[in-house]
Design a protein around this motif. Structure first.
Motif, mmCIF file in Angstrom:
data_model
loop_
_atom_site.group_PDB
_atom_site.id
_atom_site.type_symbol
_atom_site.label_atom_id
_atom_site.label_comp_id
_atom_site.label_asym_id
_atom_site.label_seq_id
_atom_site.Cartn_x
_atom_site.Cartn_y
_atom_site.Cartn_z
ATOM 1 N N THR A 187 0.817 -1.219 0.000
ATOM 2 C CA THR A 187 0.000 0.000 0.000
ATOM 3 C C THR A 187 0.847 1.264 0.000
ATOM 4 N N ASN A 188 2.112 1.124 0.383
ATOM 5 C CA ASN A 188 2.980 2.297 0.464
ATOM 6 C C ASN A 188 4.321 2.009 -0.211
ATOM 7 N N PRO A 189 4.416 2.185 -1.529
ATOM 8 C CA PRO A 189 5.675 1.915 -2.238
ATOM 9 C C PRO A 189 6.849 2.741 -1.722
ATOM 10 N N GLN A 190 6.576 3.854 -1.031
ATOM 11 C CA GLN A 190 7.658 4.721 -0.566
ATOM 12 C C GLN A 190 8.548 4.052 0.477
ATOM 13 N N LEU A 191 8.075 2.954 1.070
ATOM 14 C CA LEU A 191 8.917 2.258 2.048
ATOM 15 C C LEU A 191 10.166 1.667 1.390
ATOM 16 N N LEU A 192 10.169 1.596 0.033
ATOM 17 C CA LEU A 192 11.315 1.045 -0.691
ATOM 18 C C LEU A 192 12.413 2.078 -0.926
ATOM 19 N N ASN A 193 12.129 3.327 -0.677
ATOM 20 C CA ASN A 193 13.087 4.392 -0.972
ATOM 21 C C ASN A 193 14.432 4.151 -0.297
ATOM 22 N N ASN A 194 15.490 4.319 -1.099
ATOM 23 C CA ASN A 194 16.879 4.230 -0.625
ATOM 24 C C ASN A 194 17.280 2.827 -0.161
ATOM 25 N N GLN A 195 16.535 1.808 -0.603
ATOM 26 C CA GLN A 195 16.877 0.432 -0.246
ATOM 27 C C GLN A 195 17.725 -0.209 -1.351
ATOM 28 N N ILE A 214 9.216 1.867 -10.784
ATOM 29 C CA ILE A 214 10.093 2.600 -9.865
ATOM 30 C C ILE A 214 10.113 4.087 -10.220
ATOM 31 N N THR A 215 10.190 4.362 -11.522
ATOM 32 C CA THR A 215 10.205 5.758 -11.976
ATOM 33 C C THR A 215 8.873 6.445 -11.689
ATOM 34 N N ALA A 216 7.775 5.735 -11.981
ATOM 35 C CA ALA A 216 6.441 6.315 -11.775
ATOM 36 C C ALA A 216 6.182 6.624 -10.303
ATOM 37 N N GLN A 217 6.746 5.790 -9.424
ATOM 38 C CA GLN A 217 6.558 6.000 -7.984
ATOM 39 C C GLN A 217 7.602 6.952 -7.401
ATOM 40 N N GLN A 218 8.494 7.443 -8.274
ATOM 41 C CA GLN A 218 9.552 8.388 -7.872
ATOM 42 C C GLN A 218 10.405 7.816 -6.733
ATOM 43 N N LEU A 219 10.789 6.550 -6.925
ATOM 44 C CA LEU A 219 11.604 5.871 -5.918
ATOM 45 C C LEU A 219 13.078 5.971 -6.276
ATOM 46 N N THR A 220 13.916 5.992 -5.252
ATOM 47 C CA THR A 220 15.364 5.931 -5.434
ATOM 48 C C THR A 220 15.860 4.642 -4.794
ATOM 49 N N LEU A 221 16.409 3.753 -5.624
ATOM 50 C CA LEU A 221 16.893 2.466 -5.133
ATOM 51 C C LEU A 221 18.350 2.277 -5.540
ATOM 52 N N LYS A 222 19.101 1.569 -4.711
ATOM 53 C CA LYS A 222 20.512 1.308 -4.995
ATOM 54 C C LYS A 222 20.653 -0.104 -5.568
ATOM 55 N N THR A 223 21.056 -0.191 -6.833
ATOM 56 C CA THR A 223 21.250 -1.499 -7.464
ATOM 57 C C THR A 223 22.573 -2.096 -6.993
ATOM 58 N N ILE A 224 22.506 -3.262 -6.355
ATOM 59 C CA ILE A 224 23.733 -3.892 -5.852
ATOM 60 C C ILE A 224 24.134 -5.116 -6.675
#
Length: 303
Positions: A187-195, A214-224
């Motif tokens: 329900t809250n995609p923002q919990l993924l931010n900066n993960q 990810i882009t549509a939700q304006q999320l920033t994620l670190k690809t490892i």
């Protein structure tokens, strides 16, 4: 190569005479001589040994005759094989899927297909959708089951939109131990931010849709890590590294539905879903049509 050459050499080998060979074949002696001389020039070696009382084949002539006889046999076999292929008695059906979908339907439909076409061989590959589109377009693949392919030359029969799931290891900040062993709506995609995230290859249509989400939700994620397919990405997360987007098939394969060390979220289909179906060239043969019908029957029951 002159279609009469084999007959000329065969008759000379039998009669030991160019003139008798010409009479036997109802052609003129000069025509026989000229034809053979042409190939003597071409191959750079005599094909006949002309003696005072007879004419015989040289070793080169004997080898050429043997080759021409074998060539005729091969052509007869080729005609028979082509006729069998035309009647669907022999040949190859090339079937592709996204990994790991094939393991679910192939054991069920292959025995039935084999009963109908016992001499047809089925070749199966697992491939990204982008590569499947190329293979279909270049006649290197007959049928593809997986994410939809949008090309004018290819027919796509959609079956259903399958949900996408998010799997989170306990090493991720947003991991919640109280949500283990259940599937929770996201329900809250923002919990993924900066993960930290495990991605699949960028040419994967699945990854392209995930990236769009990810882009549509304006999320920033670190690809490892970037891995070949979602099954491997899911397995890495199950070993407690990062998070990834995956499918129900991959979750089942890795025995994660009741796992006590990961969180599983179901992404709302309004945000992200996979449209799966069957893609194939518009014109198909009877065996390919049969395979398509078997696939549709199995997959519609599965859906």
């Amino acid at each position: 190569m002159n279609k009469n050459l084999k007959d000329f050499l065969t008759s000379i080998n039998k009669t030991h005479s160019i003139s008798r060979a010409a009479d036997e074949l109802y052609v003129t002696q000069p025509y026989v001589s000229q034809t053979i001389h042409k190939y003597e020039i071409k191959f750079g070696t005599p094909l006949l040994q002309r003696n005072k009382d007879s004419t015989v084949l040289t070793y080169a002539g004997q080898r050429l005759l043997a080759y021409l006889i074998e060539q005729d046999k091969n052509y007869v076999h080729l005609e028979r094989e082509m006729a069998n292929i035309a009647k669907f008695k022999t040949g190859i059906i090339r079937l592709g899927t996204n990994h790991p979908l094939g393991r679910y339907f192939l054991p069920t439909i292959l025995p039935e297909f084999h009963q109908l076409y016992p001499d047809l061989q089925v070749q199966f590959i697992e491939t990204p959708t982008s590569k499947a589109a190329y293979l279909l377009d270049n006649d290197e693949l007959d049928i593809f089951y997986g994410m939809g392919i949008e090309k004018k030359s290819i027919t796509f029969q959609s079956l259903a939109a399958s949900p996408v799931y998010l799997i989170i290891s306990k090493q991720v900040d947003c991991y919640d131990p109280q949500l283990c062993g259940v599937i929770t709506p996201l329900t809250n995609p923002q919990l993924l931010n900066n993960q930290e995230i495990i991605m699949t290859r960028s040419d994967s249509k699945f990854q392209q849709q995930v990236t769009h989400f990810i882009t549509a939700q304006q999320l920033t994620l670190k690809t490892i890590a970037v891995v070949p397919d979602m099954d491997l990405a899911t397995r890495i997360v199950s070993h407690q590294l990062g998070l990834t987007f995956t499918t129900m098939e991959a979750l089942i394969d890795n025995n994660l539905l009741t796992a006590k060390n990961v969180n599983i979220y179901k992404v709302p289909e309004t945000m992200l879903a996979i449209e799966k179906g069957i893609s194939y060239k518009t014109e198909v043969t009877a065996p390919i049509q049969t395979m398509i019908e078997l696939l549709l029957s199995y997959l519609k029951e599965d859906v």
